[in-house]
Motif scaffolding. Structure first.
Motif, short mmCIF file in Angstrom:
data_model
loop_
_atom_site.label_atom_id
_atom_site.label_comp_id
_atom_site.label_asym_id
_atom_site.label_seq_id
_atom_site.Cartn_x
_atom_site.Cartn_y
_atom_site.Cartn_z
N GLY A 114 -77.83 -26.21 13.74
CA GLY A 114 -77.91 -26.73 15.10
C GLY A 114 -79.15 -26.29 15.86
O GLY A 114 -79.46 -26.82 16.92
N GLU A 115 -79.87 -25.31 15.35
CA GLU A 115 -81.07 -24.81 16.02
C GLU A 115 -82.37 -25.42 15.50
O GLU A 115 -83.44 -25.09 15.98
CB GLU A 115 -81.16 -23.29 15.88
CG GLU A 115 -80.03 -22.56 16.56
CD GLU A 115 -80.05 -21.08 16.26
OE1 GLU A 115 -79.85 -20.31 17.20
OE2 GLU A 115 -80.27 -20.72 15.09
N ILE A 116 -82.27 -26.32 14.54
CA ILE A 116 -83.48 -26.91 13.94
C ILE A 116 -84.32 -27.64 14.97
O ILE A 116 -85.53 -27.47 15.03
CB ILE A 116 -83.11 -27.83 12.76
CG1 ILE A 116 -82.60 -26.99 11.60
CG2 ILE A 116 -84.30 -28.68 12.33
CD1 ILE A 116 -82.11 -27.79 10.41
N ASP A 117 -83.69 -28.45 15.82
CA ASP A 117 -84.45 -29.18 16.84
C ASP A 117 -85.14 -28.21 17.80
O ASP A 117 -86.29 -28.42 18.18
CB ASP A 117 -83.55 -30.13 17.62
CG ASP A 117 -83.16 -31.34 16.81
OD1 ASP A 117 -83.91 -31.69 15.88
OD2 ASP A 117 -82.10 -31.92 17.10
N TYR A 118 -84.43 -27.16 18.20
CA TYR A 118 -85.01 -26.18 19.12
C TYR A 118 -86.20 -25.47 18.48
O TYR A 118 -87.25 -25.31 19.09
CB TYR A 118 -83.95 -25.16 19.54
CG TYR A 118 -84.49 -24.10 20.46
CD1 TYR A 118 -84.65 -24.36 21.81
CD2 TYR A 118 -84.86 -22.86 19.97
CE1 TYR A 118 -85.15 -23.40 22.66
CE2 TYR A 118 -85.37 -21.89 20.80
CZ TYR A 118 -85.51 -22.16 22.15
OH TYR A 118 -86.03 -21.20 22.98
N VAL A 119 -86.04 -25.04 17.24
CA VAL A 119 -87.10 -24.30 16.55
C VAL A 119 -88.32 -25.20 16.35
O VAL A 119 -89.45 -24.76 16.55
CB VAL A 119 -86.59 -23.74 15.21
CG1 VAL A 119 -87.73 -23.18 14.38
CG2 VAL A 119 -85.54 -22.69 15.45
#
Length: 80
Positions: free
Chosen positions: A60-65
């Protein structure tokens, strides 16, 4: 027949051309940054859950990273 040269008009034209090049350069830079983010997002999407956990991020953090490459998703700011 006389030709009058107006230096002010010439400077305005030069400034307008430089501004146009600056806008194009900004668009090019924004496009290159977008491509880098998309490549990073694609590569991270291809990793398994275990490989992502090795980096310390979840699926779920791929877009943020990928959007915030200068910051760590755990709150620590990385040096530029």
């Amino acid at each position: 027949m006389t030709t009058a040269f107006n230096a002010f008009e010439s400077r305005r034209t030069i400034v307008a051309v430089r501004l146009g090049f600056a806008v194009l350069a900004h668009c090019r830079d924004a496009f290159c940054e977008w491509r880098i983010r998309e490549k990073l997002r694609t590569r991270l999407d291809g990793l398994s859950e275990r490989e992502l956990l090795d980096f310390g991020i979840g699926r779920g953090e791929i877009d943020y990273v990928s959007s915030n490459r200068a910051s760590d998703p755990r709150g620590a700011v990385l040096p530029s």
